[in-house]
Design a protein around this motif. Structure first.
Motif, mmCIF file in Angstrom:
data_model
loop_
_atom_site.group_PDB
_atom_site.id
_atom_site.type_symbol
_atom_site.label_atom_id
_atom_site.label_comp_id
_atom_site.label_asym_id
_atom_site.label_seq_id
_atom_site.Cartn_x
_atom_site.Cartn_y
_atom_site.Cartn_z
ATOM 1 N N SER A 352 0.849 -1.190 0.000
ATOM 2 C CA SER A 352 0.000 0.000 0.000
ATOM 3 C C SER A 352 0.885 1.241 0.000
ATOM 4 C CB SER A 352 -0.938 -0.022 1.203
ATOM 5 O OG SER A 352 -0.184 -0.216 2.369
ATOM 6 N N CYS A 353 0.245 2.394 -0.134
ATOM 7 C CA CYS A 353 0.988 3.655 -0.231
ATOM 8 C C CYS A 353 1.898 3.846 0.982
ATOM 9 C CB CYS A 353 0.008 4.824 -0.296
ATOM 10 S SG CYS A 353 -1.040 4.785 -1.750
ATOM 11 N N SER A 354 3.127 4.300 0.740
ATOM 12 C CA SER A 354 3.988 4.584 1.893
ATOM 13 C C SER A 354 4.466 6.032 1.900
ATOM 14 C CB SER A 354 5.160 3.602 1.940
ATOM 15 O OG SER A 354 5.646 3.321 0.664
ATOM 16 N N HIS A 355 3.777 6.892 1.149
ATOM 17 C CA HIS A 355 4.121 8.319 1.143
ATOM 18 C C HIS A 355 3.268 9.049 2.178
ATOM 19 C CE1 HIS A 355 0.312 8.623 -0.976
ATOM 20 N NE2 HIS A 355 0.746 7.718 -1.826
ATOM 21 N N GLY A 356 3.493 10.357 2.321
ATOM 22 C CA GLY A 356 2.663 11.171 3.200
ATOM 23 C C GLY A 356 1.232 11.228 2.677
ATOM 24 N N ASP A 357 0.350 11.801 3.478
ATOM 25 C CA ASP A 357 -1.074 11.804 3.148
ATOM 26 C C ASP A 357 -1.397 12.782 2.014
ATOM 27 O OD1 ASP A 357 -3.796 11.300 3.359
ATOM 28 O OD2 ASP A 357 -4.089 12.883 4.862
ATOM 29 N N TYR A 358 -1.864 12.262 0.884
ATOM 30 C CA TYR A 358 -2.458 13.101 -0.168
ATOM 31 C C TYR A 358 -3.440 12.231 -0.940
ATOM 32 C CZ TYR A 358 0.862 11.034 -3.579
ATOM 33 O OH TYR A 358 1.584 10.173 -4.375
ATOM 34 N N PRO A 359 -4.380 12.840 -1.662
ATOM 35 C CA PRO A 359 -5.362 12.018 -2.384
ATOM 36 C C PRO A 359 -4.666 11.267 -3.521
ATOM 37 C CG PRO A 359 -6.035 14.348 -2.281
ATOM 38 C CD PRO A 359 -4.599 14.285 -1.876
ATOM 39 N N CYS A 360 -4.429 9.978 -3.334
ATOM 40 C CA CYS A 360 -3.547 9.237 -4.242
ATOM 41 C C CYS A 360 -4.342 8.314 -5.150
ATOM 42 C CB CYS A 360 -2.544 8.427 -3.425
ATOM 43 S SG CYS A 360 -1.473 7.418 -4.454
ATOM 44 N N ARG A 361 -4.026 8.344 -6.439
ATOM 45 C CA ARG A 361 -4.734 7.495 -7.403
ATOM 46 C C ARG A 361 -4.416 6.019 -7.220
ATOM 47 N NH1 ARG A 361 -6.931 9.383 -12.047
ATOM 48 N NH2 ARG A 361 -5.958 7.763 -13.310
ATOM 49 N N PHE A 362 -3.259 5.720 -6.626
ATOM 50 C CA PHE A 362 -2.916 4.317 -6.415
ATOM 51 C C PHE A 362 -3.865 3.668 -5.404
ATOM 52 C CE2 PHE A 362 0.799 5.911 -8.426
ATOM 53 C CZ PHE A 362 1.378 4.839 -9.075
ATOM 54 N N ALA A 363 -4.493 4.506 -4.562
ATOM 55 C CA ALA A 363 -5.398 3.979 -3.543
ATOM 56 C C ALA A 363 -6.857 4.118 -3.974
ATOM 57 C CB ALA A 363 -5.167 4.723 -2.227
ATOM 58 N N TYR A 600 7.107 2.785 -4.128
ATOM 59 C CA TYR A 600 7.877 4.031 -4.001
ATOM 60 C C TYR A 600 7.218 5.261 -4.615
ATOM 61 C CZ TYR A 600 11.634 1.295 -2.064
ATOM 62 O OH TYR A 600 12.370 0.488 -1.244
ATOM 63 N N HIS A 601 6.003 5.138 -5.160
ATOM 64 C CA HIS A 601 5.394 6.338 -5.744
ATOM 65 C C HIS A 601 5.168 7.377 -4.642
ATOM 66 C CE1 HIS A 601 1.734 4.370 -4.238
ATOM 67 N NE2 HIS A 601 1.278 5.607 -4.113
ATOM 68 N N GLY A 602 5.261 8.647 -5.043
ATOM 69 C CA GLY A 602 5.100 9.731 -4.068
ATOM 70 C C GLY A 602 6.351 9.967 -3.242
HETATM 71 ZN ZN LIG Z 1 -0.213 6.409 -2.987
#
Ligand SMILES: [Zn+2]
Length: 724
Positions: A352-363, A600-602
């Motif tokens: 799952s996403c491991s970047h900071g909080d933003y509205p992410c298309r991967f999720a 690693y995105h973001g």
């Molecule tokens: Zn993400």
């Protein structure tokens, strides 16, 4: 006359001056007007600031009490002084009057610091007229529904801004609304008493009496205008002979368009309002297609753009001109022939996403089902009527779908492609939501003419699309590592383009081989005809991504004009990935890249070769089976893996390798091993003797004499027998 700051004008390295270890810009609000008559963009930029982690912790107590002790304040003062002193040394023999007056201005700025904290922004070729502290009380006081815990330490206004930063990403619309309100709030009385100073590469701001980043204003507004000759944007004429201006992909990035923090670690979101003559189109990195709004001045329209994904300021792109939209494609969100399996790639691997909080298309489930994102193509009128643009319009959705097949979800929700003026210096440039494409890649005959092939056009657009994944949503933490984005995009352009053409396996293999051959010839040519130091993929070696205490650094060779036209980094990176594909299989490499993107995105990445100790032992043992190894290879091994710092098992194999190949530069490592790792060194004595090399035998005798007193008796006897 501008002071030269710390720049030696001869240097080819680009300074990144912003002190990101002290303060980070979290959000920019730009309000700009484009003046084609003067070739100037004027207006304001509002910066929303947050003290950054390292410095924050170090100064926390100091900031909380508001009273500094000299021990705590001194490091900061000292740092500033050394910083500026370095900049004050004029080049030998070039002490002109200008340099002296620059030095005086710089010295004056320094001598009046009085221990105040300095915000340093990357900036050049901008005329700054004023810098204000923004008083956000009018916004924070009238918004009782925004939770605002009044912090004892930072004060209510800073707490309000901090809460704005940490509001959950789902509330981004509200956040942007508040950012926008704050950006228009009045200045603090007397502008907050901010003082500013410009040198060649930076804009520096202080608030009298404020000694720490914690106490520094959280919102500042800078009024400025660009210069016609500034390097970030190019004023030119398009193919219809009408004026236009666009961000030129300059090595100095956007610092001559707006003052900003250039280091890639400073990732931020932005909102921008751009006012332009009413017949113009304004294109920009922004998540929504902007609909122009009426302006007070009937001759102008305003365009609003924003992003919610934090990105480096260098990725921001802008284009204003009289081009027109040749097509708008808004594909239905759900493609018809999707099976359940198509969704499986979203979640099944557990990443799952491991970047900071933003509205992410991967999720976002709906984003995964989108093979072709909404896209538009803009070009000058004269090109629009030609078949080549028409053909390109058919090609683009195929390439977008192929990229989705290969790499997974599109990181950005939409795409504009702009056919740029003929003077654009490269074939293409990718930025978030917008690609600049050279007219040179449009195929001369169009599709039906039978003349020319779409290969150049197809592979180039696939290359730029691939940058959405490699270069934009995953960026390099150190810009000297150009290969991370360019090597990957070059490798992926082949794979995506082959997918778009739906080639058979054999056609695909032939196409890849031919491409590889062409690139090999180009690489060989460049290797022979360019400076060796420009060919290195990681010129900063183990110092890659290292910055000064303040966060400043330089980008090696970034200002070297030769480098602009070199493809060595593209090609070496490409050949590395192609080699991996031949070793593990192409599909396995693609599967790996998709997982890499999901993880690693973001985020920003570095290339590092890290082997475990056992892997290193295996590598060295395999190398021990080789009969010949070059001195250059031995040196590279030692340096790349810091072999003298590894554990004893690794160092043992390394010493064996050193002895076998008589690599005398590392005899010190052997001596160190024989003295400090006596339990493991016995057989190295034998190897030193057996080669009948006088230097090696002398080394063995010297080591034995050094340790014989303390050596285990039986080991000593064995070694003595070998040596005597
Ligand atoms: Zn993400």
């Amino acid at each position: 006359m501008e002071p030269d700051g710390d720049l030696n004008p001869d240097t080819e390295d680009l300074p990144l001056r912003a002190n990101t270890n002290h303060v980070l810009v979290r959000h920019y609000v730009l309000d700009l007007t484009v003046h084609f008559d003067k070739k100037v963009i004027s207006g304001s930029i509002v910066l929303f600031l947050e003290p950054s982690g390292d410095f924050g912790t170090k100064y926390q107590d100091f900031g909380a009490t508001g009273e500094g002790t000299s021990e705590l304040r001194n490091p900061q003062t000292r740092m500033e002084k050394t910083f500026d002193k370095a900049g004050l040394q004029p080049e030998c023999g070039s002490q002109t009057e200008g340099v002296n007056s620059n030095a005086q201005a710089s010295q004056l700025w320094e001598s009046t610091s009085d221990g105040d904290f300095t915000l340093v922004l990357d900036c050049c070729d901008l005329d700054v007229s004023n810098v204000d502290e923004v008083d956000v009380t009018s916004v924070s006081d009238h918004l009782p529904n925004v939770a605002c815990e009044r912090s004892e330490t930072v004060g209510p206004r800073a707490a309000f801004i901090q809460n704005l930063f940490s509001a959950p990403s789902a509330e981004w619309r509200q956040k942007h609304h508040f950012f926008s309100l704050c950006s228009r709030a009045p200045a603090a009385p007397d502008g907050g008493s901010l003082r500013f100073y410009r040198d060649r590469w930076s804009l520096q701001v202080r608030k009298t009496g404020v000694r720490t980043p914690q106490k520094f204003p959280r919102v500042i507004r800078i009024f400025y205008e660009t210069r016609p000759s500034g390097g970030s944007v190019r004023w030119t004429k398009d193919q219809d002979n009408r004026v236009c201006v666009y961000t030129a992909g300059s090595p100095i990035n956007n610092r001559a368009l707006f003052p900003c923090q250039e280091p890639p670690v400073a990732m931020s979101t932005w909102q921008a309002t751009v006012r332009a003559p009413s017949e113009c189109v304004v294109l920009m990195s922004g998540e929504d297609q902007a609909v122009p709004a009426e302006d007070r001045d009937a001759h102008f329209l305003t365009w609003n753009y924003y992003v919610t994904m934090p990105m480096p300021a260098s990725t921001f792109a802008l284009a204003v001109g009289y081009c027109i939209e040749s097509a708008f494609c808004h594909p239905s969100l759900e493609d018809e022939n999707l099976s359940a399996a198509d969704y499986s790639s979203m979640a099944d691997d557990g990443i799952s996403c491991s970047h900071g909080d933003y509205p992410c298309r991967f999720a976002e489930r709906s984003a995964w089902s989108q093979w072709v994102i909404p896209h538009r193509v803009f070009s000058p009128v004269c090109l629009l009527q030609k078949a080549q643009v028409e053909f390109f319009l058919k090609l683009l959705p195929r390439c977008l779908a192929a990229a989705r097949d290969v790499l997974g979800v599109h990181p950005f929700p939409r795409l504009d492609v702009l056919i740029v003026p003929a003077g654009f210096s490269s074939l293409g440039m990718a930025s978030p939501h917008i690609i600049f494409l050279s007219q040179s890649v449009l195929c001369p005959g169009g599709s039906g003419s039978g003349v020319g092939s779409p290969s150049l056009c197809g592979s180039r657009i696939c290359h730029e699309i691939a940058h959405s994944w490699f270069g934009l949503v995953i960026g390099a933490r150190d810009w000297t590592e150009e290969w991370i984005s360019e090597g990957f995009a070059t490798c992926l352009e082949d794979i995506i383009w082959a997918q778009a053409q739906q080639l058979s396996l054999q056609e695909r293999t032939e196409q890849f081989d031919l491409k590889a051959l062409l690139r090999w010839r180009r690489l060989s040519d460049e290797l022979q005809n360019s400076k060796e130091e420009l060919q290195i993929l990681r010129p900063n070696t183990d110092k890659t991504a290292q910055v000064s205490d303040s966060g400043s650094s330089t980008v090696k060779h970034a200002l070297n004009p030769d480098k602009t036209f070199m493809q060595v980094h593209y090609l070496k990176g490409y050949f590395l990935l192609r080699f991996l594909a031949t070793q593990v299989g192409e599909q396995q490499l693609i599967d790996f890249l998709r997982l890499f993107v999901k993880k690693y995105h973001g985020q920003l990445v570095l290339s590092q070769v890290r082997l475990t100790s056992d892997q290193l032992v295996m590598l060295l043992e395999l190398l021990l089976e080789e009969s010949e190894l070059s001195v250059a290879l031995m040196r590279a091994l030692q340096r790349t893996y810091s072999l003298q710092k590894q554990d004893a098992e690794v160092r043992h194999r390394w010493c064996e390798l050193v002895i076998k190949h008589a690599y005398s530069q590392a005899y010190g490592d052997v001596e160190h091993f024989l003295v400090h790792d006596q339990a493991m060194g016995v057989y190295l004595y034998g190897e030193l003797m057996v080669q009948e090399d006088a230097e090696q035998q002398a080394l063995a005798r010297r080591c034995l004499s050094l340790v014989q007193e303390e050596m285990d008796q039986s080991a000593h006897r064995v070694v003595e027998e070998m040596i005597l």
